[in-house]
Write a protein that holds these residues in place. Structure first.
Motif, PDB file in Angstrom:
ATOM      1  N   ASP A 104      -3.332  -1.867   0.851  1.00 13.43           N
ATOM      2  CA  ASP A 104      -3.035  -3.282   0.581  1.00 13.43           C
ATOM      3  C   ASP A 104      -3.175  -4.181   1.803  1.00 13.43           C
ATOM      4  O   ASP A 104      -2.784  -5.347   1.776  1.00 13.43           O
ATOM      5  N   GLY A 105      -3.715  -3.635   2.883  1.00 11.03           N
ATOM      6  CA  GLY A 105      -3.868  -4.384   4.120  1.00 11.03           C
ATOM      7  C   GLY A 105      -2.821  -4.031   5.144  1.00 11.03           C
ATOM      8  O   GLY A 105      -3.022  -4.266   6.346  1.00 11.03           O
ATOM      9  N   ALA A 106      -1.725  -3.443   4.683  1.00  9.92           N
ATOM     10  CA  ALA A 106      -0.651  -3.042   5.580  1.00  9.92           C
ATOM     11  C   ALA A 106      -0.365  -1.552   5.491  1.00  9.92           C
ATOM     12  O   ALA A 106      -0.044  -0.909   6.484  1.00  9.92           O
ATOM     13  N   GLN A 107      -0.503  -0.993   4.294  1.00  4.49           N
ATOM     14  CA  GLN A 107      -0.192   0.416   4.093  1.00  4.49           C
ATOM     15  C   GLN A 107      -0.983   0.969   2.919  1.00  4.49           C
ATOM     16  O   GLN A 107      -1.479   0.213   2.063  1.00  4.49           O
ATOM     17  N   VAL A 108      -1.098   2.296   2.871  1.00  2.00           N
ATOM     18  CA  VAL A 108      -1.634   2.972   1.701  1.00  2.00           C
ATOM     19  C   VAL A 108      -0.473   3.202   0.742  1.00  2.00           C
ATOM     20  O   VAL A 108       0.524   3.833   1.092  1.00  2.00           O
ATOM     21  N   LEU A 109      -0.588   2.660  -0.456  1.00  2.00           N
ATOM     22  CA  LEU A 109       0.514   2.767  -1.406  1.00  2.00           C
ATOM     23  C   LEU A 109       0.743   4.223  -1.784  1.00  2.00           C
ATOM     24  O   LEU A 109      -0.210   4.985  -1.976  1.00  2.00           O
ATOM     25  N   PRO A 110       1.995   4.645  -1.896  1.00  2.00           N
ATOM     26  CA  PRO A 110       2.292   6.069  -2.123  1.00  2.00           C
ATOM     27  C   PRO A 110       1.871   6.570  -3.495  1.00  2.00           C
ATOM     28  O   PRO A 110       1.555   7.748  -3.657  1.00  2.00           O
TER      29      PRO A 110
END
Length: 445
Positions: free
Chosen positions: A77-83
């Motif tokens: 999402d631009g900040a993290q890979v969603l779990p």
């Protein structure tokens, strides 16, 4: 073809309206060229499991969807890979060699209808033989835009594969709103079943591993279908239709082989004579089609179709490998088979930062780095080199090594803004940055 030098681009250019403004500081033909000094290829995000593609959804969210060969699609999402995965179809496909989940694209109206499309090879899918290419539609779940509904699957098309390799796998919507599908020649080596040059399903080669199934006439081709309509039962020239002639897709009225024709060709076919168009792309500014077709033992090639083409182009495999007779290492040799030559090629013996063996098709750059604008970026899976190509004269393209990110360069993708992302099979994604940035108008694509 040896490495060439590339033109240094202008230092700045600001865009506020039309695409024509792009060229305010960037000449169409710059002659001999040099590597842009301000460009870097920087790590973006890692931790993926054998990623093969990265796609944006054109929905304004800025999300990047990363395709893992094992059947999982994850969201950065631009900040993290969603779990939680966006989609997990690992129960109906298996990552093995060149098989697995290979491609993804989003419907042009995805922001409203939530539809997207995947290309995978079946393993455990009821009623579908293992190794068969499957083109399927899915939809985002009603309650969470970051999770797809696994029960929404609609299978549009299945294509049998003679062997386990050369599955192609890329699916992309063109500027015309139709879905383009890249199909390899069915595998093994040197196209033993002659799939790339066979247009008539009544003339398919069978025996010795070559399957007797009408869908194999779609191998070695670029396909173009309409996913918004279906084909009713009845007589037609669809090679991927059900036994009654019906299909979960329709054929665009201007497909080159639609209806009765001298070759009795499959209506789905857009272009043919391809070995393994593993990665292709559309220029988001000009609409042109760029195909990275993986070579056999000697030559790798890039094929080009301008937006105005009427389709039906024969790219020459297997009589030709690049511009040469198949298997001929002599750079002066010229294939005499009547076909469209690539706009660029290189030999496996061209030594750069590492051994070259398999082209990874890329994109015409339309992102924010001014010194890359308009160049075509592509790479080699084995050497990990990234090349930057420019049209130095009308119809003449030359390229230079821009960077080396290590071996197993599987794919390129674009962010929503058009910035380019490189995908490496070990799980790392990279992004192209530069000191001289373009400010694009709102909504520019």
């Amino acid at each position: 073809m040896s490495d060439r030098t590339l033109p240094l681009r202008s230092t700045s250019c600001r865009f506020v309206t039309a695409i024509a403004a792009v060229f305010c500081a960037l000449p169409l033909y710059a002659g001999t060229v040099v590597i842009p000094p301000d460009v870097t290829v920087d790590p973006l995000v890692g931790g993926f499991n054998e990623p093969l593609a990265a796609r944006e959804a054109r929905d304004g969210s800025g999300r990047l969807f990363v395709v893992e060969q094992n059947g999982v699609i994850r969201i950065f999402d631009g900040a993290q890979v969603l779990p939680v995965p966006f989609l997990d179809i690992s129960g109906i496909t298996t990552a093995a060699g060149e098989r697995g989940l290979l491609g993804l694209d989003f419907h042009p109206d995805f922001a409203n209808n939530g539809l997207f499309y995947v290309d995978f090879t079946a393993d455990g899918l009821a009623g579908v033989p293992t190794g068969t290419t499957v083109i399927a539609e899915y939809q985002v779940s009603a309650g969470n835009p970051n999770v797809a509904d696994p029960n929404s699957r609609r299978i549009l098309l299945t294509i049998r594969q003679d062997f386990s390799n050369h599955n192609g796998g890329n699916v992309l919507f063109g500027p015309d709103g139709y879905l383009y599908i890249g199909m390899g020649d069915g595998g093994s080596g040197n196209d033993p079943c002659n799939r790339a040059q066979t247009l008539d399903p009544d003339q398919i080669v069978t025996g010795g591993g070559c399957l007797n199934d009408p869908t194999v006439a779609l191998l070695g081709k670029m396909l173009r279908i309409d996913v918004d309509n279906i084909t009713p039962p009845g007589a037609n020239n669809l090679c991927g239709a059900n036994p009654d002639g019906s299909a979960e897709y329709a054929i665009p009225a201007d497909n080159p082989f639609i209806g009765p024709d001298p070759d009795n060709a499959c209506d789905e076919v857009w272009a043919y004579g391809l070995r393994n168009p593993f990665r292709f792309s559309f220029d988001r500014a000009a609409g042109d089609l760029w195909i990275g077709d993986v070579g056999q033992d000697i030559w790798e090639e890039i094929d080009f179709e301008p937006l105005v083409t009427l389709g039906g182009i024969n790219y020459g495999w297997k009589p030709c490998e690049g511009t040469h007779p198949r298997g001929n290492p002599n750079s002066a040799s010229v294939c005499s088979f009547a076909s469209e030559f690539p706009v660029m090629e290189y030999a496996h013996s061209d030594m750069g930062m590492g051994f070259r063996c398999s082209i990874t098709g890329g994109y015409r750059y339309r992102g924010s780095v001014a010194s890359l604008w308009g160049g075509y970026l592509f790479g080699d899976f084995c050497s990990g080199e990234i090349f930057l190509a420019e049209e130095t004269a009308p119809g003449t393209w030359e390229f230079v090594v821009l960077a080396d990110i290590g071996s197993s360069l599987t794919s390129f993708g674009e962010t929503e803004q058009g910035d380019l992302v490189a995908v490496r099979q070990d799980g790392q994604l990279f992004i192209f940055n530069g000191d001289t940035e373009i400010i694009l108008a709102d909504g520019f694509e």
